[in-house]
Structure formats: structure tokens, C-alpha cells
Design an enzyme around this catalytic site. Structure first.
Site, short mmCIF file in Angstrom:
data_model
loop_
_atom_site.label_atom_id
_atom_site.label_comp_id
_atom_site.label_asym_id
_atom_site.label_seq_id
_atom_site.Cartn_x
_atom_site.Cartn_y
_atom_site.Cartn_z
N THR A 10 -20.25 42.08 -2.55
CA THR A 10 -20.57 41.65 -1.29
C THR A 10 -22.35 40.39 -1.95
OG1 THR A 10 -19.97 43.51 -0.21
CG2 THR A 10 -22.02 42.30 0.58
N ASP A 109 -20.23 46.59 -14.19
CA ASP A 109 -21.07 46.92 -13.83
C ASP A 109 -22.27 48.04 -14.10
OD1 ASP A 109 -19.36 47.76 -12.52
OD2 ASP A 109 -20.24 48.04 -10.20
N ASP A 129 -25.71 54.20 -7.69
CA ASP A 129 -25.26 52.50 -8.31
C ASP A 129 -25.00 52.08 -6.86
OD1 ASP A 129 -25.15 50.27 -7.72
OD2 ASP A 129 -24.67 49.91 -9.68
N THR A 132 -21.42 47.61 -2.52
CA THR A 132 -19.70 48.06 -1.17
C THR A 132 -19.52 49.16 -1.13
OG1 THR A 132 -19.70 45.42 -1.35
CG2 THR A 132 -17.92 47.03 -0.16
N THR A 184 -28.62 56.92 20.00
CA THR A 184 -26.60 56.03 19.59
C THR A 184 -27.59 56.04 17.70
OG1 THR A 184 -25.47 56.39 21.44
CG2 THR A 184 -25.11 55.06 19.36
#
Length: 255
Positions: A10, A109, A129, A132, A184
Site C-alpha cells: 500500500t 520486510d 508488523d 496491508t 455503527t
């Protein structure tokens, strides 16, 4: 100072780091359609924004989980700094043994996170971590990377709720007002934040039990700072962990 770049699914994190501290960090969207020139403009702007001159950067290193973007970023660094960046790969020196079925399959990573954690905190280690996808890496007392877990990231879970459930709105992931929501939006925020915090607490306890001793738990990634304050097991927040690992990689592998 070195330039450390982590290309995630991302976001791409661009940071300047030396032995003393992280000098700057910027995040840009990871875009598979950008050219090396477009990334070069983003990189130049980031350096200018922080008053970083080219002469203060001695080298560069890149980790990536998005192969189509890797070459564009490497080309951008070459254009801006005239430096060919090092790229994290399975064959590099890390000072850590990877005890996985297929060591080459472990994301760069995750390895950088683990190397960074070992340079700062005592083993055994549990590293969360939050990107995404949310990942867990486990380092044993002998500094071996022995495995981990992968589960849907907090933002991905929230997006799935909105996309697949007709009456739930799309919302930003921010801190909930309280544990028990009364509308909500607050129910969604509390559900995502507190469930991830509880997962971190529970996994820390269970992994420590399996290791046979209490492990140091460290959290990093873009969403970690939203979740860690709601944990109860003393988890350390280190937003620069991956950049620290890239610096260690660079020092161990530079010619």
C-alpha cells in the site's frame, strides 16, 4: 546517513537513518504505474522538504514485496543521487539464521524487521508488523528466525466489512471513543482496534508459552500506533524498526 526505502503493498516508506537516529521518514502511495522519473520527483521532494543534501547520503538500500515497483524505485534513486541502491535478498548477511521450510520465501520486510529488532531488543522476540497484511515474526533465544503468522490487516478487515456488508459504511480507521460502541461507526472502530489489540496480547502470551520463556514483543508498521495503546502486555512500539533493520543490512553487506 543512508537512504532506506521499504516498498510495501500500500505504501512506500522513504527514510534517512544513521547509527544515532532516524533523520526523516516519509510515506508515499505504492503505485505500480509510476515511472522511475515520477518516483524520482517524489524522492527529490522528500529530500528537499527535510533539507537533506545529496552529499550527506553515503548509500542506499531497498526492500520490496512488490517486484513490479522495485526497478522503478531503484532507477529513481540512481537518477536523484547517482547511487545504485543495495537490495535486500536471501543471500545477504544478516547475522541471523532463518529456520523456515523455505528461507528464500520469507519477505524482505520481515527479515529487515527481525534484524532491526535484534539490534535493539533482547531475544526471544515477537515482532508484529501492521501493514496491508498483519504479520508476526518469532525469533528464539538463539537469535534464529523460527517462523510466524499472517492474518488480515486492520485496514483490510475494515474495508472488507464495508465492501461485503450492505449496511456498514466505509469509515476511516481512527481510535474508538470507548470499548463498547453505541453507534455503527464506533462499533466498527472498537471492533477492529480492540480485536487486534486482544490478538496481540493473546499471541504474545501463547508464543511465550511455546518458547518456554517470556519474549520481548515489538510492534511496527503504519497502523501499530493506533493499536498498541490498547494492549495490556507491555508491547513496545517502534515505528522505525524496519528502517533500523535496513541500516544493519547495509552495514553488514557494504563493500
Amino acid at each position: 546517513m543512508i537512504l532506506a526505502i521499504d516498498i510495501g503493498n500500500t505504501h512506500t516508506v522513504i527514510g534517512g537513518i544513521d547509527a544515532e537516529k532516524t533523520r526523516f521518514v516519509e510515506r508515499v502511495s505504492t503505485d505500480r504505474n509510476r515511472t522511475d522519473l515520477e518516483y524520482a520527483v517524489l524522492l527529490r521532494n522528500a529530500l528537499n522538504l527535510h533539507g537533506i543534501t545529496d552529499g550527506t547520503i553515503e548509500g542506499a538500500i531497498v526492500s520490496s514485496v512488490v517486484p513490479p515497483v522495485t526497478q522503478a524505485i531503484r532507477g529513481a534513486v540512481q537518477k536523484v543521487l547517482g547511487i545504485t541502491p543495495m537490495q535486500v535478498s536471501a543471500g545477504m548477511k544478516s547475522g541471523m539464521n532463518i529456520r523456515m521450510d523455505n528461507p528464500a520465501s520469507v519477505g524482505s520486510d520481515l527479515i529487515a524487521d527481525a534484524v532491526g529488532a535484534l539490534s535493539c531488543y533482547p531475544a526471544p522476540l515477537i515482532i508484529f508488523d501492521f501493514g496491508t497484511a498483519s504479520t508476526v515474526s518469532v525469533i528464539d533465544r538463539d537469535r534464529n528466525y523460527i517462523g510466524g503468522m499472517i492474518f488480515p490487516g486492520a485496514a483490510l478487515s475494515l474495508s472488507a466489512l464495508s465492501a461485503r456488508t450492505a449496511q456498514l459504511p466505509a469509515i476511516d480507521l481512527t481510535a474508538p471513543k470507548k470499548l463498547i460502541g453505541t453507534n455503527t461507526v464506533d462499533c466498527m472502530k472498537a471492533g477492529v482496534i480492540y480485536s487486534n489489540a486482544a490478538a496481540m496480547d493473546g499471541l504474545t502470551e501463547r508464543i511465550s508459552e511455546e518458547l518456554g520463556q517470556k519474549a520481548t514483543a515489538v510492534a511496527t508498521g503504519g497502523l501499530a500506533k493506533l493499536i498498541v495503546p490498547y494492549c495490556r502486555t507491555g508491547i513496545i512500539l517502534d515505528e522505525d524498526l524496519l528502517l533500523k533493520g535496513l541500516r544493519v543490512f547495509y552495514e553488514k553487506n557494504k563493500r
